[in-house]
Enzyme design. Structure first.
Site, PDB file in Angstrom:
ATOM      1  N   LYS A 198     -27.609 -12.033   6.638  1.00 40.72           N
ATOM      2  CA  LYS A 198     -27.741 -13.387   6.123  1.00 40.72           C
ATOM      3  C   LYS A 198     -28.435 -14.272   6.754  1.00 40.72           C
ATOM      4  O   LYS A 198     -28.654 -14.082   8.097  1.00 40.72           O
ATOM      5  CB  LYS A 198     -26.387 -13.995   6.022  1.00 40.72           C
ATOM      6  CG  LYS A 198     -25.527 -14.174   7.040  1.00 40.72           C
ATOM      7  CD  LYS A 198     -25.632 -15.646   7.646  1.00 40.72           C
ATOM      8  CE  LYS A 198     -24.774 -15.900   9.025  1.00 40.72           C
ATOM      9  NZ  LYS A 198     -25.388 -16.599  10.015  1.00 40.72           N
ATOM     10  N   ASP A 232     -17.084 -15.156   8.958  1.00 43.69           N
ATOM     11  CA  ASP A 232     -18.261 -15.065   7.985  1.00 43.69           C
ATOM     12  C   ASP A 232     -18.040 -13.752   7.239  1.00 43.69           C
ATOM     13  O   ASP A 232     -18.848 -13.472   6.468  1.00 43.69           O
ATOM     14  CB  ASP A 232     -19.656 -14.678   9.169  1.00 43.69           C
ATOM     15  CG  ASP A 232     -20.102 -15.896   9.573  1.00 43.69           C
ATOM     16  OD1 ASP A 232     -19.734 -17.041   9.176  1.00 43.69           O
ATOM     17  OD2 ASP A 232     -21.106 -15.628  10.519  1.00 43.69           O
TER      18      ASP A 232
HETATM   19  P1  ATP Z   1     -23.097 -14.227  13.693  1.00 37.53           P
HETATM   20  O1  ATP Z   1     -24.178 -14.554  12.851  1.00 37.53           O
HETATM   21  O2  ATP Z   1     -21.754 -13.902  13.025  1.00 37.53           O
HETATM   22  O3  ATP Z   1     -22.772 -14.948  14.790  1.00 37.53           O
HETATM   23  P2  ATP Z   1     -24.374 -12.363  15.229  1.00 37.53           P
HETATM   24  O4  ATP Z   1     -25.640 -11.717  14.513  1.00 37.53           O
HETATM   25  O5  ATP Z   1     -24.584 -13.394  16.278  1.00 37.53           O
HETATM   26  O6  ATP Z   1     -23.132 -12.767  14.109  1.00 37.53           O
HETATM   27  P3  ATP Z   1     -23.447  -9.541  15.637  1.00 37.53           P
HETATM   28  O7  ATP Z   1     -24.904  -8.737  15.364  1.00 37.53           O
HETATM   29  O8  ATP Z   1     -22.438  -9.326  14.575  1.00 37.53           O
HETATM   30  O9  ATP Z   1     -23.744 -11.074  15.975  1.00 37.53           O
HETATM   31  O10 ATP Z   1     -23.052  -9.005  16.921  1.00 37.53           O
HETATM   32  C1  ATP Z   1     -22.115  -9.680  17.820  1.00 37.53           C
HETATM   33  C2  ATP Z   1     -21.498  -8.624  18.976  1.00 37.53           C
HETATM   34  O11 ATP Z   1     -20.296  -8.270  18.170  1.00 37.53           O
HETATM   35  C3  ATP Z   1     -22.329  -7.612  19.770  1.00 37.53           C
HETATM   36  O12 ATP Z   1     -22.659  -7.975  20.638  1.00 37.53           O
HETATM   37  C4  ATP Z   1     -21.505  -6.723  19.397  1.00 37.53           C
HETATM   38  O13 ATP Z   1     -20.951  -6.150  20.786  1.00 37.53           O
HETATM   39  C5  ATP Z   1     -20.122  -6.745  18.619  1.00 37.53           C
HETATM   40  N1  ATP Z   1     -19.980  -5.893  17.455  1.00 37.53           N
HETATM   41  C6  ATP Z   1     -18.843  -5.557  17.182  1.00 37.53           C
HETATM   42  N2  ATP Z   1     -19.031  -4.849  15.820  1.00 37.53           N
HETATM   43  C7  ATP Z   1     -20.350  -4.765  15.476  1.00 37.53           C
HETATM   44  C8  ATP Z   1     -21.263  -4.250  14.586  1.00 37.53           C
HETATM   45  N3  ATP Z   1     -20.587  -3.473  13.615  1.00 37.53           N
HETATM   46  N4  ATP Z   1     -22.463  -4.411  14.598  1.00 37.53           N
HETATM   47  C9  ATP Z   1     -23.170  -5.069  15.627  1.00 37.53           C
HETATM   48  N5  ATP Z   1     -22.425  -6.099  16.607  1.00 37.53           N
HETATM   49  C10 ATP Z   1     -20.845  -5.638  16.737  1.00 37.53           C
END
Ligand code: ATP
Length: 286
Positions: free
Chosen positions: A11, A137
């Site tokens: 997203k 989210d």
């Molecule tokens: P948001 O936009 O919700 O803040 P994000 O894009 O910043 O998400 P994610 O890619 O979801 O962040 O990853 C954040 C942290 O979550 C990663 O550093 C990882 O250690 C942990 N994590 C746990 N499960 C997952 C997963 N299935 N995929 C990616 N990261 C994961």
């Protein structure tokens, strides 16, 4: 069913406003959420070995109990007494820790996949109620499309599809902690809030210009001073013909909205050369 495959879409936030910090430490938000066309693949398979076994093609993603996919599977398996062994393979495409809700989307896809695979029969609303326990989210990722998210992100209103356009995503090779961004956010009389209401009208009227002109993200005020490469990429996109550009979520991914196919193809080429270590995608709103 022996196995199931579910797409977990990324997203962007067309609008992200923070209204106030709450007593419980969370923030009250007002966000326009939008699914984009890049997705992780989640494959769930029954295996002989008991327990939940996670595999992932990206080394930095944990494959233990801390993975949101593990948590999603465990939540439904415990509640519905599912004792089968499961192997869940996460094929990541969505940049990690990028502000694109990759983990939340994988989590949502796992809830949806297990619900289908084991004929549990939970409705979308019932899945969303479980999803919010795993992340703010996650309910939106179950819903998908264009939506207004309020509260901590869990109060959702489905919107009509945003006007269609092409999207360029650039995730520079830096890690931004969501905790750092919210922890350093100051909301006061000087805060420049995006006009979410104008954008809601724009979406309702299928008015691309109103949407594109009004995209805004209050979190840029924290992330950009700490990581100036984000504003550099935003400016690059505008120079290369984007109608507008913005940081998604808490960053560092920058997205550009384009209506001209040649411009986005050219921008992809130029930015791939300028930022060889960035993850760059051409996609669309879905
Ligand atoms: P948001 O936009 O919700 O803040 P994000 O894009 O910043 O998400 P994610 O890619 O979801 O962040 O990853 C954040 C942290 O979550 C990663 O550093 C990882 O250690 C942990 N994590 C746990 N499960 C997952 C997963 N299935 N995929 C990616 N990261 C994961």
């Amino acid at each position: 069913m022996q196995k199931i495959y579910v797409k977990a879409y990324g997203k962007i936030n067309l609008g992200l406003d923070v209204l106030r910090k709450r007593e419980d430490g969370y923030h009250d938000l007002r966000m326009i959420m939008q699914t984009v066309g890049i997705y992780d693949g989640i494959e769930i398979r029954r295996v002989k070995k008991s327990g939940i076994h996670i595999k992932c093609n990206v080394k930095s993603v944990p494959t233990d109990e801390s993975n949101l996919v593990y948590k999603a599977a465990k939540l439904l398996m415990d509640e519905f007494n599912i004792i089968d062994g499961l192997e869940i393979n996460i094929e990541k495409v969505i940049p990690v820790a990028a502000g694109m809700a990759g983990g939340s989307s994988d989590c949502a896809a796992t809830l949806v996949g297990i619900n289908r695979m084991f004929n549990i029969g939970l409705s979308e609303t019932q899945l969303r109620e479980r999803g919010v326990k795993l992340g703010a989210d996650v309910p939106y990722c179950i819903m998908g499309g264009t939506a207004l998210a309020e509260g901590i992100g869990e109060k959702l209103t489905k919107l009509s599809d945003a006007p269609s356009c092409k999207v360029l995503l650039v995730k520079p090779p830096i890690d931004v902690s969501t905790g750092f961004v919210y922890g350093n956010l100051k909301i006061d009389e000087n805060t420049k809030h995006p006009d979410i209401d104008v954008m809601l009208k724009g979406i309702e009227n299928n008015d691309y210009k109103a949407v594109s002109d009004n995209i805004g993200n209050v979190l840029e005020s924290v992330t950009i001073p700490a990581y100036p490469i984000i504003s550099e990429i935003k400016e690059d996109m505008l120079e290369l013909g984007a109608d507008n550009s913005l940081m998604s979520g808490s960053g560092p991914t920058v997205f550009g909205l384009f209506t001209d196919e040649d411009n986005i193809a050219q921008a992809y080429k130029v930015l791939s050369i300028k930022y060889p270590d960035a993850q760059i995608y051409v996609t669309e709103l879905v």
